[in-house]
Design a protein around this motif. Structure first.
Motif, PDB file in Angstrom:
ATOM      1  N   ALA A   1       0.705  -1.103   0.241  1.00  0.00           N
ATOM      2  CA  ALA A   1       0.028   0.051  -0.126  1.00  0.00           C
ATOM      3  C   ALA A   1       0.884   1.161  -0.138  1.00  0.00           C
ATOM      4  CB  ALA A   1      -0.724  -0.088   1.090  1.00  0.00           C
ATOM      5  N   LEU A   2       0.252   2.459  -0.427  1.00  0.00           N
ATOM      6  CA  LEU A   2       1.089   3.646  -0.334  1.00  0.00           C
ATOM      7  C   LEU A   2       0.327   4.815   0.757  1.00  0.00           C
ATOM      8  CD1 LEU A   2       1.586   4.330  -4.234  1.00  0.00           C
ATOM      9  CD2 LEU A   2       3.198   3.437  -2.575  1.00  0.00           C
ATOM     10  N   PHE A   3       0.935   5.192   1.433  1.00  0.00           N
ATOM     11  CA  PHE A   3       0.374   6.128   2.459  1.00  0.00           C
ATOM     12  C   PHE A   3       0.912   7.595   2.251  1.00  0.00           C
ATOM     13  CE2 PHE A   3      -0.593   2.137   4.595  1.00  0.00           C
ATOM     14  CZ  PHE A   3      -1.757   2.497   5.318  1.00  0.00           C
ATOM     15  N   ASP A   4       0.259   8.604   2.267  1.00  0.00           N
ATOM     16  CA  ASP A   4       0.707  10.047   2.400  1.00  0.00           C
ATOM     17  C   ASP A   4       0.555  10.272   3.854  1.00  0.00           C
ATOM     18  OD1 ASP A   4       1.129  10.137  -0.465  1.00  0.00           O
ATOM     19  OD2 ASP A   4      -0.771  11.366  -0.537  1.00  0.00           O
ATOM     20  N   VAL A   5       1.872  10.419   4.564  1.00  0.00           N
ATOM     21  CA  VAL A   5       2.060  10.808   5.904  1.00  0.00           C
ATOM     22  C   VAL A   5       2.601  12.271   6.275  1.00  0.00           C
ATOM     23  CG1 VAL A   5       3.088  10.007   8.138  1.00  0.00           C
ATOM     24  CG2 VAL A   5       2.540   8.243   6.197  1.00  0.00           C
ATOM     25  N   THR A   6       1.633  12.744   6.900  1.00  0.00           N
ATOM     26  CA  THR A   6       2.007  14.305   7.276  1.00  0.00           C
ATOM     27  C   THR A   6       2.584  14.276   8.738  1.00  0.00           C
ATOM     28  OG1 THR A   6       0.397  15.357   5.680  1.00  0.00           O
ATOM     29  CG2 THR A   6       1.309  16.538   7.493  1.00  0.00           C
ATOM     30  N   VAL A   7       3.712  14.625   9.044  1.00  0.00           N
ATOM     31  CA  VAL A   7       4.062  14.915  10.445  1.00  0.00           C
ATOM     32  C   VAL A   7       3.603  16.127  11.010  1.00  0.00           C
ATOM     33  CG1 VAL A   7       6.361  15.027  11.817  1.00  0.00           C
ATOM     34  CG2 VAL A   7       6.280  13.590   9.484  1.00  0.00           C
ATOM     35  N   LEU A   8       2.757  15.855  12.261  1.00  0.00           N
ATOM     36  CA  LEU A   8       2.483  17.036  12.927  1.00  0.00           C
ATOM     37  C   LEU A   8       3.237  17.568  13.933  1.00  0.00           C
ATOM     38  CD1 LEU A   8      -1.259  15.510  13.294  1.00  0.00           C
ATOM     39  CD2 LEU A   8      -0.492  16.929  11.448  1.00  0.00           C
ATOM     40  N   ASP A   9       3.887  16.960  14.662  1.00  0.00           N
ATOM     41  CA  ASP A   9       4.653  17.266  15.520  1.00  0.00           C
ATOM     42  C   ASP A   9       5.842  16.157  16.036  1.00  0.00           C
ATOM     43  OD1 ASP A   9       3.727  15.249  17.890  1.00  0.00           O
ATOM     44  OD2 ASP A   9       2.205  16.705  17.970  1.00  0.00           O
ATOM     45  N   ALA A  10       6.946  16.400  16.662  1.00  0.00           N
ATOM     46  CA  ALA A  10       7.977  15.290  16.891  1.00  0.00           C
ATOM     47  C   ALA A  10       8.411  15.438  18.432  1.00  0.00           C
ATOM     48  CB  ALA A  10       9.201  15.484  15.930  1.00  0.00           C
ATOM     49  N   SER A  11       9.103  14.631  18.878  1.00  0.00           N
ATOM     50  CA  SER A  11       9.476  14.530  20.315  1.00  0.00           C
ATOM     51  C   SER A  11      10.448  13.731  20.476  1.00  0.00           C
ATOM     52  CB  SER A  11       8.148  13.930  21.310  1.00  0.00           C
ATOM     53  OG  SER A  11       7.038  14.668  21.256  1.00  0.00           O
ATOM     54  N   THR A  12      11.628  13.692  21.727  1.00  0.00           N
ATOM     55  CA  THR A  12      12.497  13.054  22.091  1.00  0.00           C
ATOM     56  C   THR A  12      11.968  11.906  23.040  1.00  0.00           C
ATOM     57  OG1 THR A  12      13.158  14.289  23.715  1.00  0.00           O
ATOM     58  CG2 THR A  12      14.238  14.406  21.698  1.00  0.00           C
ATOM     59  N   ARG A  13      12.179  10.754  22.918  1.00  0.00           N
ATOM     60  CA  ARG A  13      11.715   9.699  23.774  1.00  0.00           C
ATOM     61  C   ARG A  13      12.576   8.983  24.550  1.00  0.00           C
ATOM     62  NH1 ARG A  13       9.750   4.019  22.904  1.00  0.00           N
ATOM     63  NH2 ARG A  13       7.760   3.821  24.115  1.00  0.00           N
ATOM     64  N   THR A  14      12.561   8.804  26.107  1.00  0.00           N
ATOM     65  CA  THR A  14      13.538   8.216  26.877  1.00  0.00           C
ATOM     66  C   THR A  14      12.884   7.048  27.635  1.00  0.00           C
ATOM     67  OG1 THR A  14      14.462  10.425  27.476  1.00  0.00           O
ATOM     68  CG2 THR A  14      14.894   8.710  28.887  1.00  0.00           C
ATOM     69  N   VAL A  15      13.510   6.129  27.229  1.00  0.00           N
ATOM     70  CA  VAL A  15      13.092   4.724  27.675  1.00  0.00           C
ATOM     71  C   VAL A  15      13.918   4.439  29.151  1.00  0.00           C
ATOM     72  CG1 VAL A  15      13.102   2.265  27.526  1.00  0.00           C
ATOM     73  CG2 VAL A  15      12.700   3.904  25.600  1.00  0.00           C
ATOM     74  N   PRO A  16      13.391   4.436  30.125  1.00  0.00           N
ATOM     75  CA  PRO A  16      14.115   4.166  31.589  1.00  0.00           C
ATOM     76  C   PRO A  16      14.619   2.666  31.595  1.00  0.00           C
ATOM     77  CG  PRO A  16      11.796   3.909  31.916  1.00  0.00           C
ATOM     78  CD  PRO A  16      11.794   4.151  30.474  1.00  0.00           C
ATOM     79  N   GLU A  17      15.945   2.691  32.393  1.00  0.00           N
ATOM     80  CA  GLU A  17      16.293   1.356  32.838  1.00  0.00           C
ATOM     81  C   GLU A  17      15.431   0.988  34.161  1.00  0.00           C
ATOM     82  OE1 GLU A  17      18.672  -0.354  31.618  1.00  0.00           O
ATOM     83  OE2 GLU A  17      19.106   1.256  29.944  1.00  0.00           O
ATOM     84  N   ILE A  18      15.374  -0.524  34.406  1.00  0.00           N
ATOM     85  CA  ILE A  18      14.657  -0.843  35.661  1.00  0.00           C
ATOM     86  C   ILE A  18      15.488  -0.660  36.889  1.00  0.00           C
ATOM     87  CG2 ILE A  18      13.872  -2.792  36.736  1.00  0.00           C
ATOM     88  CD1 ILE A  18      13.375  -4.267  33.898  1.00  0.00           C
ATOM     89  N   THR A  19      15.090   0.508  37.541  1.00  0.00           N
ATOM     90  CA  THR A  19      15.840   0.721  38.852  1.00  0.00           C
ATOM     91  C   THR A  19      14.896   0.493  40.167  1.00  0.00           C
ATOM     92  OG1 THR A  19      15.148   2.828  38.590  1.00  0.00           O
ATOM     93  CG2 THR A  19      17.373   2.423  37.615  1.00  0.00           C
ATOM     94  N   ASP A  20      15.311   0.638  41.268  1.00  0.00           N
ATOM     95  CA  ASP A  20      14.509   0.898  42.583  1.00  0.00           C
ATOM     96  C   ASP A  20      13.217   1.632  42.314  1.00  0.00           C
ATOM     97  OD1 ASP A  20      15.771  -1.539  43.621  1.00  0.00           O
ATOM     98  OD2 ASP A  20      17.009  -0.222  44.724  1.00  0.00           O
ATOM     99  N   GLU A  21      13.883   2.931  41.779  1.00  0.00           N
ATOM    100  CA  GLU A  21      12.826   4.054  41.314  1.00  0.00           C
ATOM    101  C   GLU A  21      11.717   3.624  40.607  1.00  0.00           C
ATOM    102  OE1 GLU A  21      16.603   5.377  43.069  1.00  0.00           O
ATOM    103  OE2 GLU A  21      16.217   4.241  41.285  1.00  0.00           O
TER     104      GLU A  21
END
Length: 678
Positions: free
Chosen positions: A339-359
């Motif tokens: 399939a073909l998609f026309d994709v328009t980017v509305l906004d962008a963010s940085t994403r932070t994946v946490p490590e498994i910690t006690d917190e």
């Protein structure tokens, strides 16, 4: 609901007819009985009680060896027998025997027709007995009926009130009522001895060091290794679930792997032109497109090509992206298509994946830390694949559990279970195409007894396990939540509807089976927490030895030995046996055998020429070679030889490995130690 064929039902009936107690008047449900009084007639009858109720009524029961009831001075004596059976001797008073006989006479008078007497009138007992005898029912029919009625009225107080027991199966008179009737005299005391099975008392073996005998069960089982890849994936999923996003400070920064964005998507089926160009075809349904859709930039998350097509895009950009729908997509009209998609980017963010910690663990649930969180996650992952090893664990624990319980299993229960198995086996034979006539030939008392002897150990073990599970559940307060049973019932109903089954389901029976299965699982999970389990992971297990391969290697080795001597192995053995028989020398007397062989050679030289002597000497040499060959054969054919040792001997014989000399042997040559070390 599973049903047994009419032939299988006939088999069950045939099995019942094999029992010596089948014709007894006091036939009782194998699940347990209770003697009760009918409110309408006042006649005491045998009534059914449940298996569990019968068992619970026997906890803490005390069997008094003798006692008397208040009614008529009747006395009873109880004697314990093997296999959880008892013999109860009831001494009926003179008044009770007379009452029972009068009652039998009155009942027969209401049904029999005798010239000169009206039905229901008081007919002299002698007249009744003669009339019954003339009809072929036997002169003692009245007395036999009186004895049965007498036992029926006295069994309840003797078993329940005096001895606190519930019988199993078919209580029967040790001496049949017909034989007792020959000496029965109404108005005189009578001893009635009845034999029956009873629910056994539960007794645990004493285990040192444990407060409870079923704690610390030792068992060993094999299972697949822990799925570390699944565990790692589960940890990553958990981290992704608690990822945080922050809008990009520079909205014109190009999207990269690990970022996130919101987009509008509009799609079309891909159409390939004659020139090989991909163009837009029919619009995709709304379910395959949408507005303000969150996209996390990472491989393997969406349709192939979507994330890759957005890499490097900026806020405000519109890109035409070519994607491929998964082959396993539920919508089969799109599965596997492009399939073909026309994709328009509305906004962008940085994403932070946490490590498994006690917190992180504390934020998920108060009181949780990294170690306990990972342990819970590990346990959850292991349980996802538990269907492959839990049954093996429970089977291993079941064997140990049955050995902890000291209980005599009533033959009534063994008989019942074996009959059911036997009937199902006959039914399976029929399904496999065996003719009914051939199946009926198998249904004999002799065949059943052989089958019972084979199956009895398994039936006894299963009964012990069942009793142990029920007792542990009772002692530990383990109960099956009703909602779990309801869920299972709904699943079974849905499955039956999907399969188009129109057979009526016995919901009561199915519910009981579900409860039993779930209870068993809960009890074994409870025991596993306290058990001493030796887990053998499959990658750690010793490789299985191919017995067929070993046999073939041994045969090939012997064939090569035979070919090298140019003689047939059987012929060699026969010649050697003949030579030994002639000399009558034991195998271990090598020196005497040599002397006798030498004497035979000398004797032969007296009657033969020099060539014959030379031929005889060659024969002696051949015999020695043949004996070596036989010894080689015996080292492979010894049934008591350990498989590993047998395999090693074959490999040595093939020259694939070298047999290392024993340093402790007196024949050991130490001069080669330095050479071997180098």
């Amino acid at each position: 609901m599973a049903r047994i064929s009419s032939l299988a039902v006939a088999v069950c009936l045939a099995m019942a007819s094999m029992s010596p107690m089948a014709s007894d008047a006091f036939s009782i449900n194998p699940r347990g009985v209770r003697v009760s009084t009918s409110a309408s007639s006042g006649v005491k009858k045998i009534a059914f009680v449940s298996e569990m109720e019968s068992r619970n009524n026997n906890y803490g029961s005390v069997m008094r060896m003798s006692s008397s009831t208040e009614e008529g001075g009747n006395k009873s004596v109880l004697v314990k027998k093997p296999d959880s059976a008892v013999e109860l001797t009831i001494t009926a008073s003179a008044k009770a025997t007379q009452t029972a006989y009068d009652k039998a006479c009155a009942e027969v008078s209401r049904t029999i027709t005798i010239p000169g007497f009206r039905k229901g009138s008081k007919i002299p007992p002698v007249v009744l007995e003669n009339a019954l005898a003339s009809q072929g029912q036997g002169k003692n029919r009245l007395k036999a009926q009186a004895i049965n009625d007498l036992l029926n009225s006295l069994l309840e107080p003797a078993l329940k009130e005096e001895h606190n027991l519930e019988p199993l199966g078919q209580p029967s008179l040790v001496t049949p009522a017909e034989l007792m009737a020959e000496s029965f005299k109404p108005g005189q005391p009578l001893e009635l001895t009845v034999r029956c099975d009873v629910w056994p008392d539960i007794e645990w073996k004493k285990v040192e060091g444990d407060s409870k005998p079923y704690f610390g069960i030792k068992a060993s089982y094999e299972r697949d290794p822990f799925d570390q890849d699944r565990f790692n994936a589960a940890k990553n999923d958990l981290r992704e679930r608690y990822a945080t996003t922050v809008p990009l400070e520079d909205q014109q920064k190009a999207l990269a792997m690990g970022d996130a964005c919101n987009v509008n998507m509009e799609g079309w089926l891909a159409v390939e032109t004659e020139d090989g160009e991909i163009t837009k075809g029919d619009p995709l349904p709304d379910i395959a497109a949408g507005d303000n859709v969150e996209i996390v930039m990472g491989p393997g998350r969406y349709m192939d090509g979507l994330v890759e097509g957005l890499e490097g895009a900026k806020v405000g950009d519109t890109r035409t992206v070519t994607v491929s729908f998964p082959n396993k997509l539920r919508d089969k009209t799109l599965a596997g298509k492009k399939a073909l998609f026309d994709v328009t980017v509305l906004d962008a963010s940085t994403r932070t994946v946490p490590e498994i910690t006690d917190e992180l663990a504390e934020s998920i649930r108060p009181g949780l830390n990294k170690e306990s969180l990972e342990e819970e996650l590990r346990k959850a992952v292991d349980e996802q694949g538990s269907e492959t090893w839990v049954e093996q664990r429970n089977t291993a624990m079941s064997k140990s559990l049955s050995e902890l319980l000291e209980v005599e299993v009533p033959d009534t229960l063994v008989q019942q279970q074996v009959q059911e198995k036997y009937a199902m086996m006959m039914s399976e034979f029929r399904e496999q195409g065996m003719a009914d006539a051939d199946i009926k030939k198998l249904i004999t008392p002799e065949n059943f007894q052989k089958y019972k002897k084979i199956e009895k150990p398994d039936v006894v073990r299963d009964f012990k396990i069942s009793m142990a599970v029920d007792e542990i559940a009772r002692l530990e307060g383990i109960e099956v939540p009703s909602y779990q049973v309801d869920e299972q019932m709904e699943n079974i109903k849905k499955e039956q509807q999907q399969q188009g089954g129109d057979e009526e389901m016995d919901e009561t029976m199915v519910r009981r089976k579900i409860e039993t299965t779930l209870m068993r699982r809960l009890v074994f999970d409870f025991l596993a927490e306290e058990a001493d389990l030796d887990v053998i992971y499959k990658d750690q297990a010793e490789p299985e030895i191919d017995e067929a391969l070993l046999d073939q290697l041994a045969k090939d080795s012997l064939d090569r030995e035979t070919a090298s001597t140019g003689k047939d192995t059987n012929t060699v053995v026969e010649k050697e046996e003949e030579a030994v028989a002639q000399t009558e020398v034991p195998d271990d007397s090598a020196e005497e055998e040599a002397n006798l062989v030498e004497e035979n050679v000398i004797t032969q030289t007296q009657v033969n020429d020099d060539d014959s002597v030379e031929e005889e000497a060659n024969l002696v040499e051949e015999k020695e070679e043949e004996k070596k060959e036989e010894n080689n054969s015996s080292q492979f054919d010894d049934p008591d030889m350990d498989p590993e040792e047998r395999a090693f001997n074959i490999l040595v014989d093939l020259g694939m490995v070298e047999n290392t000399p024993d340093p402790d042997s007196p024949d050991y040559d130490s001069s080669k130690d330095e050479e071997m070390a180098n």
